[in-house]
Scaffold this motif. Sequence first.
Motif, mmCIF file in Angstrom:
data_model
loop_
_atom_site.group_PDB
_atom_site.id
_atom_site.type_symbol
_atom_site.label_atom_id
_atom_site.label_comp_id
_atom_site.label_asym_id
_atom_site.label_seq_id
_atom_site.Cartn_x
_atom_site.Cartn_y
_atom_site.Cartn_z
ATOM 1 N N PHE A 1 0.826 -1.215 0.000
ATOM 2 C CA PHE A 1 0.000 0.000 0.000
ATOM 3 C C PHE A 1 0.859 1.264 0.000
ATOM 4 O O PHE A 1 2.026 1.222 0.353
ATOM 5 C CB PHE A 1 -0.919 -0.005 1.220
ATOM 6 N N ASP A 2 0.209 2.383 -0.368
ATOM 7 C CA ASP A 2 0.876 3.710 -0.374
ATOM 8 C C ASP A 2 2.205 3.700 -1.095
ATOM 9 O O ASP A 2 3.241 3.753 -0.439
ATOM 10 C CB ASP A 2 1.112 4.267 1.038
ATOM 11 N N PRO A 3 2.298 3.659 -2.370
ATOM 12 C CA PRO A 3 1.185 3.500 -3.304
ATOM 13 C C PRO A 3 0.826 2.032 -3.476
ATOM 14 O O PRO A 3 1.656 1.158 -3.239
ATOM 15 C CB PRO A 3 1.790 4.044 -4.606
ATOM 16 N N LEU A 4 -0.398 1.816 -3.912
ATOM 17 C CA LEU A 4 -0.897 0.471 -4.127
ATOM 18 C C LEU A 4 -0.089 -0.230 -5.215
ATOM 19 O O LEU A 4 0.081 0.310 -6.304
ATOM 20 C CB LEU A 4 -2.354 0.579 -4.580
ATOM 21 N N LYS A 5 0.451 -1.404 -4.908
ATOM 22 C CA LYS A 5 1.232 -2.126 -5.924
ATOM 23 C C LYS A 5 0.977 -3.617 -5.784
ATOM 24 O O LYS A 5 0.910 -4.133 -4.672
ATOM 25 C CB LYS A 5 2.719 -1.830 -5.702
ATOM 26 N N LEU A 6 0.801 -4.293 -6.927
ATOM 27 C CA LEU A 6 0.581 -5.741 -6.890
ATOM 28 C C LEU A 6 1.772 -6.471 -7.501
ATOM 29 O O LEU A 6 2.274 -6.073 -8.527
ATOM 30 C CB LEU A 6 -0.653 -6.128 -7.711
ATOM 31 N N THR A 7 2.205 -7.528 -6.834
ATOM 32 C CA THR A 7 3.253 -8.381 -7.406
ATOM 33 C C THR A 7 2.703 -9.794 -7.444
ATOM 34 O O THR A 7 2.071 -10.228 -6.477
ATOM 35 C CB THR A 7 4.507 -8.390 -6.507
ATOM 36 N N GLU A 8 2.938 -10.473 -8.553
ATOM 37 C CA GLU A 8 2.409 -11.833 -8.661
ATOM 38 C C GLU A 8 3.143 -12.792 -7.727
ATOM 39 O O GLU A 8 4.346 -12.713 -7.568
ATOM 40 C CB GLU A 8 2.560 -12.334 -10.101
ATOM 41 N N VAL A 9 2.373 -13.706 -7.118
ATOM 42 C CA VAL A 9 2.951 -14.728 -6.250
ATOM 43 C C VAL A 9 2.462 -16.063 -6.788
ATOM 44 O O VAL A 9 1.258 -16.335 -6.766
ATOM 45 C CB VAL A 9 2.450 -14.557 -4.800
ATOM 46 N N SER A 10 3.375 -16.881 -7.315
ATOM 47 C CA SER A 10 2.835 -18.123 -7.876
ATOM 48 C C SER A 10 2.830 -19.222 -6.838
ATOM 49 O O SER A 10 3.838 -19.511 -6.186
ATOM 50 C CB SER A 10 3.570 -18.536 -9.141
ATOM 51 N N ILE A 11 1.676 -19.799 -6.689
ATOM 52 C CA ILE A 11 1.453 -20.827 -5.684
ATOM 53 C C ILE A 11 1.953 -22.157 -6.262
ATOM 54 O O ILE A 11 1.657 -22.481 -7.402
ATOM 55 C CB ILE A 11 -0.070 -20.933 -5.393
ATOM 56 N N PRO A 12 2.737 -22.902 -5.470
ATOM 57 C CA PRO A 12 3.254 -24.176 -5.990
ATOM 58 C C PRO A 12 2.130 -25.055 -6.558
ATOM 59 O O PRO A 12 1.074 -25.203 -5.937
ATOM 60 C CB PRO A 12 3.882 -24.828 -4.753
ATOM 61 N N GLN A 13 2.397 -25.609 -7.747
ATOM 62 C CA GLN A 13 1.407 -26.397 -8.493
ATOM 63 C C GLN A 13 0.718 -27.493 -7.677
ATOM 64 O O GLN A 13 -0.462 -27.768 -7.873
ATOM 65 C CB GLN A 13 2.104 -27.065 -9.689
ATOM 66 N N LYS A 14 1.498 -28.112 -6.777
ATOM 67 C CA LYS A 14 0.943 -29.295 -6.097
ATOM 68 C C LYS A 14 -0.012 -28.950 -4.965
ATOM 69 O O LYS A 14 -0.566 -29.844 -4.335
ATOM 70 C CB LYS A 14 2.082 -30.170 -5.574
ATOM 71 N N GLY A 15 -0.203 -27.672 -4.706
ATOM 72 C CA GLY A 15 -1.097 -27.287 -3.616
ATOM 73 C C GLY A 15 -2.392 -26.680 -4.115
ATOM 74 O O GLY A 15 -2.409 -26.042 -5.163
ATOM 75 N N VAL A 16 -3.484 -26.907 -3.379
ATOM 76 C CA VAL A 16 -4.727 -26.194 -3.672
ATOM 77 C C VAL A 16 -5.278 -25.653 -2.354
ATOM 78 O O VAL A 16 -4.905 -26.116 -1.277
ATOM 79 C CB VAL A 16 -5.810 -27.100 -4.307
ATOM 80 N N PHE A 17 -6.149 -24.683 -2.481
ATOM 81 C CA PHE A 17 -6.733 -24.118 -1.270
ATOM 82 C C PHE A 17 -8.169 -24.595 -1.107
ATOM 83 O O PHE A 17 -8.915 -24.730 -2.076
ATOM 84 C CB PHE A 17 -6.675 -22.604 -1.320
ATOM 85 N N VAL A 18 -8.512 -24.883 0.141
ATOM 86 C CA VAL A 18 -9.882 -25.290 0.447
ATOM 87 C C VAL A 18 -10.442 -24.244 1.396
ATOM 88 O O VAL A 18 -9.773 -23.848 2.363
ATOM 89 C CB VAL A 18 -9.904 -26.681 1.103
#
Length: 873
Positions: free
Chosen positions: A544-561
């Motif tokens: 934040f301040d200033p708002l900035k997004l950076t990509e975070v790649s989640i390891p392929q073998k994991g999923v979220f529930v």
Amino acid sequence: MDIAPENVLHSKIFNDTLRKWQCSNTELSPHNLMLPLFISESDDAIEEISSLPEVCRFGVNRIREFLEPIVKLGLQSVLLFGVTNKSKKDEIASFADAPENPVIRVIPLLKTWFPNLTVACDVCLCPYASHGHCGILTADNIIEPKASRKRLAEVACSYAKAGADIIAPSDMMDGRIKEIKSQLAELGLISRVCVLSYSAKFQSNFYGPFRDAADSGAKFGDRRCYQLPCGSKGLALSAVKRDVREGCDLLMVKPAMPYLDIIKQTKEEYPEIPLFAYQVSGEYAMLYHGAKSGVFELKSALKESLTGIRRAGADCIITYYSPKILKWFQKMPQIFKTLSADDEELKSSFKKLNDSFVEKYNGLQPDFFVRVPGRVNLIGEHVDYNGYCVCPMAIKQSILAAVKSVDNSLNVSMSNVENKKYADYSCKLDKIVIEIESNKPPAWYQYVLCGFKGILETSRVQPSKGLIFHICGTIPPASGLSSSSALVCAAALSLSVVLNVDFSNTELAEITAKAERHIGTEGGGMDQAIIFNAKKGTASKISFDPLKLTEVSIPQKGVFVIAQSMVTKNKAASNDFNARVVECRLASLIIAKKLGLNQWHEYKKLADVQNSLKYDLGKMLQVVSEIFHGNYYSKDEVCQILDISESRLEDEFLTKNTKFIEEFKLKDRALHVFGEALRVEMFCKICETTKSLPELGRMMFESHTSLKNYYECSHAALDRLVAVCSMNGAFGARLTGAGWGGCIVALVAADSVAEFVKSVKASYAGQIPTTVDTANLIFVTKPGIGASVFNPLILEDNRMMESALGRTISESDGAFKDYVPKVGLIYHKESPQLVFCKPKLMPLKSLTLERLEKLQEDSDKALKEAKTAQRTN
Ligand SMILES: NCc1[nH]cc(CCC(=O)O)c1CC(=O)O
């Protein structure tokens, strides 16, 4: 007939295509724009220019990060101006071609970073001369023509040698084009360096901000003896003709808007030479301030002035607005999407929504559809309002809207497929009132109104039509998956399409974050940022301040529930949330005060304190352990430490609904925030490096423990679910969202997720009240795409088109990007879009061509005569 057919003009402009045919060769494509850039001699500097708002001077080390996104948007050419300070200036502008000159140093870098970018260099003495004039002066301060053009040619050649594609002399000295050309010839660079002459440059009031920016103002006198007087039409033509004779490759008229007739005259005289028009600093500032004070909307006023300059005859416009314009070009194509063939589920949801719309609104069809996802925060809870990073991703669950614009009325009809739970509502777009009763959750349509209000306030567009907004949704409400923000965003996005005001995703995120405050939630902007910017397949780290997004790649073998606790909690309906905000604020004030920071009362966020102290997070945790006791702090104690009165505490640091709180926990809250900030950093690092699922899981479990024990925002139902997840083999699990109820998120191995879901589901046995929708009680999700607009073609089966095309229709195929307005529409706001306009056709016979032919003829004749003479001899 009361009007002769040849007098009817309306028949030529009643739709968008017809209107476009009337405006040939005034389109704006990336190659019609050139961006002026000020290069500072302080390599690490980014300096704002007060008279040129939002334009900066960049040092050699900062220019790449600034230009990269603009080049990606299509920027094709830049015009460089060097800036230096007084101590380097002298009578002959030595620094103009010194090896340390920032322009000379930056050209080769630009050419390696952006090989396809055309680099032009302004050539003039004024920014480097102690007297601030554009040529060399004699002892009695008169322009010395010969010395001036020699010096200018030297400077021009130094830029050419450094690798510039274009040399642009702006000095208006006599004879400099010829001199530059012959020097270039001597260097062997004549055919690979182009000369753009500032040929019709007028003495102008509109250069003021530029002279600030380049510190190039004349230190005495003015430029009337070498720049053209405002009314001089004939002289402008002579200047242009002379430069053409001397061999310049490109022409320029400057400034642009007050000199449109000169642009026209120049283009008519030399249709075969590309013509540049410089929308100068004063024109930039005038449009900027006009829009700021509400005279007009910037985008449409700017579009009008640029179209006017193109219509007058300019092929390329040099403008400080280039980055903005390129951004606007980008906007439309990215937002309209067609469903991909494999999106069966979404397609069938849209179909159902469409049918319900048609039935409810007596056969009317929606114009377009909007999908806005919910989001889940993977880690980083209660840190955004303290200035620290969070790490959310968009999920599959979403709000879908079917939207139709309604002409000749400002009426908005809002309805929900589940109309028993969410009653219909309607009002007028120009009379939106949002009144929230305290301690009661807002009504669903009030979130919708927030979104509408945000768009109307920001665009300053007078609404010209109304709309029907019919929705359905799968985000479980009040469960920390951002269903309310999604609703605000869906409304804002829909209205922006209806009114044809196109904001970028970043702007939409800012608008909706602010708009939600009409409901009373003081969010940090994370939800809206991820909702509009999420990319399929990645989570985002948001700072934040200033708002900035950076990509975070989640390891392929994991999923979220995600699993619901079935305990609901509405942020706006109690003061628990704001109480935590205030406790963090007091903790940060106290740290600032105790550690002796000046202006301690300005440190309202824990991150601000850390930044000033320049400690790392570990050290901050130590500081907190040392200066706070673990008990509750009374109001009295806080006042004593800060040395302020109770009324100042209440007015300056507490909020409306936290004024009456008597005790505050400070140590534990601060320990959570600094600890959680550290976990976010580690989580993102792990995703980048080891990609270890157990390590990521551990961060999540630790986050939950901290939220439960230090932040006291968990709930027995959430704790139970986290324990169940752990027992069933999750790598990690934690409550997500503000807490006190809502959902948990667990990280699970992709290959065993089905079993996992089954076991966790079983643990709910006998606990599910009949009011809860079991479909979304527990679900698996991967990082999904952000908010998008779909056109109605998706409702016809894509497969038919696909078999005809022999390929799959992808999302980027977007069938239409623009709405064709109804016949006779009085008002239609155009949005700039990327059009590849045809090259301007040269007239079959130009004046110059005629002259050339005449020359050719004459010489042929002379040759013939000579030959005949020879023969007769
Ligand atoms: N000779 C330098 C120069 N090159 C471009 C501009 C003006 C550009 C602008 O105002 O944006 C000027 C200023 C001047 O002649 O004083």
